[in-house]
Design an enzyme around this catalytic site. Structure first.
Site, PDB file in Angstrom:
ATOM      1  N   GLU A 140       0.829  -1.208   0.000  1.00  0.00           N
ATOM      2  CA  GLU A 140       0.000   0.000   0.000  1.00  0.00           C
ATOM      3  C   GLU A 140       0.865   1.259   0.000  1.00  0.00           C
ATOM      4  OE1 GLU A 140      -4.150  -0.505   0.510  1.00  0.00           O
ATOM      5  OE2 GLU A 140      -2.725  -1.111  -1.030  1.00  0.00           O
ATOM      6  N   THR A 193      -6.438   8.367  -4.276  1.00  0.00           N
ATOM      7  CA  THR A 193      -6.353   8.261  -2.827  1.00  0.00           C
ATOM      8  C   THR A 193      -5.545   9.405  -2.226  1.00  0.00           C
ATOM      9  OG1 THR A 193      -6.526   5.858  -2.964  1.00  0.00           O
ATOM     10  CG2 THR A 193      -5.635   6.771  -0.929  1.00  0.00           C
TER      11      THR A 193
END
Length: 320
Positions: A140, A193
């Site tokens: 991530e 994001t």
């Protein structure tokens, strides 16, 4: 040569009030990663990417920059150092993307989880699923610059996962109520994001924090006791949703359509733009999902969207 195919499904992070500490997995859609092990070592890297499909050419082929291959590299480093496995061969990786990018559906986490479950199988299962989560979290960081676990952990472990602590990592799996269904709707637009995180406040008031804590605690209690009414009352986000909702065209109309159709609650999936809703039956969840799609279509942006209705995935990442 030996080939293994791993699969990991979409996930929803935050779950309204649980910013960066709560997530869950659904059963579909998901990403597939095919790993092929050969004895011949490559001088440049023990892992290479042979093909990526479904990404429109957006994802890097460099194994150190692609989430799925990066986590396999970290996994191999770990088993050499801690499991006394001397890996001298080569792994070729094929990534089949079925999740849209920048969607709020845990796309990068699914790729990482599928790759890790396949790599672990290839190497004789040296690691537990809980150990694999550590590598997925590092994936991530490569994908979006933040090593959060609310997608990575449920992608591997399944069910709901509560992150009690990041240092050290302390994960708690929470079983899902039997009749809890998720309607997940992805509008045909992107919300990166990094940008969605940039609009969030760096500090909040004690009053706001107290509201959020109360909702997180109540949501976990509702899940553990199968109290669907409590689950619905607790799906309230007073921190991220107010800042991110304006970034999603038609959000307020879509949320209202879900609630009017019988949803227990509705909020942004991860950082968006996808939106999820919970229902206490599959029939209601289908009606809710269709209402959400219609609301996106009739919003000012007239957005087309994709919709999935699913129970909570209990298995997590798996070998196909």
């Amino acid at each position: 040569m030996k080939t293994v195919k791993g699969f990991a499904s979409a996930t929803v992070g935050n779950v309204a009030c649980g910013f960066d500490v709560l997530g869950f997995a659904i059963t579909e859609p998901g990403d597939e990663v095919i790993l092929t092990l050969s004895d011949r070592a490559h001088t440049d890297s023990p892992v290479s990417i042979s093909a990526i499909t479904g990404d429109g050419g957006a994802l890097p082929l460099d194994p150190k920059k692609n989430t799925s291959s990066f986590v396999v590299l970290k996994f191999l480093e770990y088993i050499r150092a801690h499991k006394q496995i001397d890996f001298t061969g080569h792994i070729s990786l094929e990534l089949r993307k079925h999740l849209p990018l920048s969607s709020g559906m845990g796309s990068s986490a699914a790729s990482a989880a599928a790759a890790l479950i396949a790599a672990n199988e290839l190497m004789g299962l040296p690691c537990s699923k809980m150990e694999l989560v550590h590598f997925a979290i590092e994936g991530e960081r490569v994908a979006c610059g933040s090593a959060h676990a609310d997608n990575a952990a449920p992608a591997i472990l399944g069910n709901f996962v509560l992150i009690r602590s990041y240092t050290p990592l302390d994960l708690i799996t929470i079983p899902s109520p039997e009749h809890l269904y998720c309607s997940l709707v992805h509008p045909h637009t992107e919300l990166r994001t990094a940008y969605a995180r940039s609009v969030l406040p760096q500090e909040i008031s004690l009053k706001t924090a107290t509201q959020q804590w109360g909702n997180v605690g109540a949501l976990v209690t509702g899940l553990l006791t199968s109290d669907y009414d409590l689950i619905g009352r607790s799906l309230v986000d007073v921190i991220a949703e107010p800042k991110r909702a304006p970034l999603i065209p038609g959000f307020f109309e879509v949320k209202q359509a879900a609630l009017d159709s019988g949803a227990l609650g509705c909020s942004i999936a991860g950082s968006g733009p996808s939106i999820f809703a919970f229902s206490s039956s599959e029939k209601t969840a289908l009606a809710v999902g269709n209402a959400m799609k219609e609301a996106f279509l009739h919003s000012k942006a007239h957005l087309q969207s994709d919709m999935w209705v699913s129970p909570i995935c209990k298995e997590g990442a798996r070998i196909l």
